[in-house]
Enzyme design. Structure first.
Site, PDB file in Angstrom:
ATOM      1  N   ASP A  57       2.713 -10.772   6.909  1.00  0.00           N
ATOM      2  CA  ASP A  57       3.281  -9.426   6.795  1.00  0.00           C
ATOM      3  C   ASP A  57       2.398  -8.454   7.589  1.00  0.00           C
ATOM      4  OD1 ASP A  57       1.042  -9.416   5.095  1.00  0.00           O
ATOM      5  OD2 ASP A  57       2.301  -9.734   3.339  1.00  0.00           O
ATOM      6  N   ASP A  59       0.638  -5.010   7.283  1.00  0.00           N
ATOM      7  CA  ASP A  59       0.249  -3.907   6.405  1.00  0.00           C
ATOM      8  C   ASP A  59      -0.296  -2.748   7.235  1.00  0.00           C
ATOM      9  OD1 ASP A  59       0.933  -5.324   4.119  1.00  0.00           O
ATOM     10  OD2 ASP A  59      -1.023  -6.309   4.051  1.00  0.00           O
ATOM     11  N   ASP A 135     -12.247  -6.471   1.051  1.00  0.00           N
ATOM     12  CA  ASP A 135     -12.998  -7.614   0.524  1.00  0.00           C
ATOM     13  C   ASP A 135     -13.884  -8.302   1.565  1.00  0.00           C
ATOM     14  OD1 ASP A 135     -10.694  -8.577   1.740  1.00  0.00           O
ATOM     15  OD2 ASP A 135     -10.008  -9.780   0.040  1.00  0.00           O
TER      16      ASP A 135
HETATM   17  P1  ATP Z   1      -2.254 -12.641   3.638  1.00  0.00           P
HETATM   18  O1  ATP Z   1      -2.142 -13.309   4.938  1.00  0.00           O
HETATM   19  O2  ATP Z   1      -2.296 -13.575   2.517  1.00  0.00           O
HETATM   20  O3  ATP Z   1      -1.261 -11.520   3.430  1.00  0.00           O
HETATM   21  P2  ATP Z   1      -4.146 -10.485   3.569  1.00  0.00           P
HETATM   22  O4  ATP Z   1      -5.584 -10.421   3.976  1.00  0.00           O
HETATM   23  O5  ATP Z   1      -3.199  -9.597   4.295  1.00  0.00           O
HETATM   24  O6  ATP Z   1      -3.711 -11.999   3.652  1.00  0.00           O
HETATM   25  P3  ATP Z   1      -3.269  -9.133   1.222  1.00  0.00           P
HETATM   26  O7  ATP Z   1      -3.316  -9.584  -0.184  1.00  0.00           O
HETATM   27  O8  ATP Z   1      -1.947  -8.904   1.875  1.00  0.00           O
HETATM   28  O9  ATP Z   1      -4.095 -10.192   2.045  1.00  0.00           O
HETATM   29  O10 ATP Z   1      -4.139  -7.816   1.302  1.00  0.00           O
HETATM   30  C1  ATP Z   1      -4.160  -6.974   2.443  1.00  0.00           C
HETATM   31  C2  ATP Z   1      -5.572  -6.441   2.671  1.00  0.00           C
HETATM   32  O11 ATP Z   1      -5.973  -5.650   1.547  1.00  0.00           O
HETATM   33  C3  ATP Z   1      -6.647  -7.506   2.797  1.00  0.00           C
HETATM   34  O12 ATP Z   1      -6.734  -8.012   4.109  1.00  0.00           O
HETATM   35  C4  ATP Z   1      -7.889  -6.748   2.369  1.00  0.00           C
HETATM   36  O13 ATP Z   1      -8.372  -5.943   3.415  1.00  0.00           O
HETATM   37  C5  ATP Z   1      -7.356  -5.830   1.279  1.00  0.00           C
HETATM   38  N1  ATP Z   1      -7.483  -6.441  -0.049  1.00  0.00           N
HETATM   39  C6  ATP Z   1      -6.560  -7.180  -0.695  1.00  0.00           C
HETATM   40  N2  ATP Z   1      -6.991  -7.588  -1.903  1.00  0.00           N
HETATM   41  C7  ATP Z   1      -8.233  -7.081  -2.036  1.00  0.00           C
HETATM   42  C8  ATP Z   1      -9.209  -7.135  -3.071  1.00  0.00           C
HETATM   43  N3  ATP Z   1      -8.984  -7.813  -4.195  1.00  0.00           N
HETATM   44  N4  ATP Z   1     -10.383  -6.471  -2.863  1.00  0.00           N
HETATM   45  C9  ATP Z   1     -10.607  -5.780  -1.730  1.00  0.00           C
HETATM   46  N5  ATP Z   1      -9.717  -5.706  -0.724  1.00  0.00           N
HETATM   47  C10 ATP Z   1      -8.551  -6.335  -0.857  1.00  0.00           C
HETATM   48 MG    MG Z   2      -1.129  -9.329   3.871  1.00  0.00          MG
END
Ligand code: ATP
Ligand code: MG
Length: 432
Positions: A57, A59, A135
């Protein structure tokens, strides 16, 4: 490292091409920037583009507050209490637009409980602050597609080049703030084939028990993200290795410990590898099936015990299912709409031994037939003594209706009178 200073590099130098960016995300960023706000792609999509993966996705992070985002986009809905987020809708799809946030201890709206866990996190901040509250370093890269720039405040590009997952800030404190980050570290390690760096790795095992304090509903969501990520089998093995599994699926770890011939381990491996394959082929997967597999050994175990206590087979299975789900939902809350299907998959297993036409037809027409049959085949492959039934049902589906009828017997063997369980009116609660 100066926390305010960003390394800015051209995205093109990293091989990101504009056609890889979701046009809707581009449109939102354009509109936000033209209205005078900062707006970037952030998180997983930037990381994945740089690693040549297809982003799940896109963001968006912005300096606009949620209300300001809503004013710009008529299809915007604001959601969330813990994290107030804007969803810009395109029919049933939406893109997430998050306002920059500050680390909770610096602002007024943040709240931490006695264990150091974040309970409220609605403190708006600047781009730099937003980067430092994320994170892992590789998840804190900001890409401005209009100016073709990537901004890195935390050393994410260097870690990406080394393919390592490294927590931003004090690792212990960050795991305390949100223990789910331990699950995330393992998920990204499995998905991106990256190593987990230093303390980010070494503190997982000693801090694993912190997961007990996380809301079961959130753990259910995170579990699915891990096991339905397309890298489920690897993720599962990491969860086991770092002992997070003990706090997420204690019944499953118990089964694995009492699995002398390795049959249950084999079932899990086959099921999760099969799930990974299906996802790679763009096929659907379903949470109830996953939980049917994870808890199957315990259901059989409890069911056998109930039969020893005098319950008939079907009732014993129902009681076992209720008990297993009751225990599991304390750890990962399985929504009822899913656990009801899990129950159906289990209870249909007993019916595959029938060859009587009427019953065969009823089973074949059951709405859960496909899932239950897939489950039966996995059991057979894992070495359970159901191979004959699995083969019979495979053939049954391959042949034409006339041949199907010929495979079946017309009448059932004389039905035995139903035996009653020791508690005549034992009502079955619908836990789970
Ligand atoms: P995916 O490919 O699974 O979507 P993602 O890194 O985009 O991986 P998301 O859960 O969509 O993961 O979260 C988007 C962003 O928000 C992360 O890349 C991170 O920067 C931040 N984030 C998400 N969860 C946390 C958390 N628990 N603590 C700190 N930052 C977070
Ligand atoms: Mg994501």
């Amino acid at each position: 490292m100066n926390p305010e200073k960003a390394i800015t590099i051209s995205a093109a130098a990293h091989g990101i091409r504009s056609e890889q960016i979701c046009p809707r995300a581009l449109g939102i960023i354009k509109k936000l920037q033209h209205a005078g706000f900062e707006a970037y792609l952030v998180g997983g999509c930037v990381r994945d583009l740089l690693l040549d993966h297809t982003p799940k996705d896109f963001d968006i992070a912005t300096s606009a507050h949620p209300e300001q985002v809503r004013k710009l986009f008529p299809s915007c809905r604001l959601i969330g209490r813990r994290f107030r987020l804007a969803h810009v809708h395109f029919g049933r799809d939406y893109l997430e637009v998050a306002t920059f946030r500050a680390p909770h201890q610096d602002g007024k709206g943040g709240q931490v409980n006695a264990q150091g866990r974040i309970t409220h996190d609605n403190v708006y901040g600047t781009l730099v602050e937003d980067a430092w509250r994320r994170d892992f370093t590789i998840n804190a890269l900001y890409y401005d597609p209009l100016h073709d720039e990537i901004k890195d405040f935390v050393g994410g590009l260097a870690d990406l080049a080394k393919r390592q997952i490294c927590m931003i800030g004090d690792v212990e404190q960050r795991y305390r703030e949100d223990p789910v980050r331990m699950m995330r570290a393992l998920r990204f390690s499995a998905k991106l084939d990256c190593a987990i760096d230093g303390e980010t790795e070494s503190l997982i095992l000693p801090m694993a028990a912190l997961l007990n304090d996380v809301a079961p509903a959130r753990l259910f969501d995170e579990m699915l993200k891990l096991l339905h990520s397309g890298y489920g089998w690897q993720s599962f093995q990491y969860l086991d290795e770092y002992q997070l599994l003990d706090h997420l699926l204690p019944l499953t770890t118990d089964s694995l410990e009492q699995d002398p011939d390795g049959r249950f381990q084999r079932l899990l491996e086959l099921a999760l590898q099969n799930t990974d394959r299906r996802l790679a082929q763009g096929k659907s997967v379903m949470p109830p099936f996953l939980y049917a597999v994870l808890l199957w050994d315990k259901v059989q175990h409890y069911s056998a015990e109930a039969q020893q206590d005098g319950y008939p087979e079907m009732q014993a299975l129902q009681l076992a299912a209720t008990e297993v789900l009751r225990q599991q939902v304390k750890h990962t809350a399985i929504p009822r709409r899913f656990s009801n299907i899990t129950r159906d998959i289990w209870s249909l297993q007993k019916r595959f031994s029938t060859r009587e036409l009427k019953r065969v037809t009823a089973l074949f027409e059951n709405i859960r037939f496909r899932a239950a049959y897939d489950f039966l085949c996995l059991r057979a492959e894992a070495g359970e003594p159901v191979a004959e039934d699995a083969e019979w049902w495979t053939t049954f589906q391959d042949v034409d209706p006339e041949q199907r009828a010929a495979m079946c017997s017309k009448t059932s063997k004389r039905r035995r009178r139903k035996k009653r369980g020791p508690h005549k009116n034992s009502s079955q609660s619908n836990v789970g």
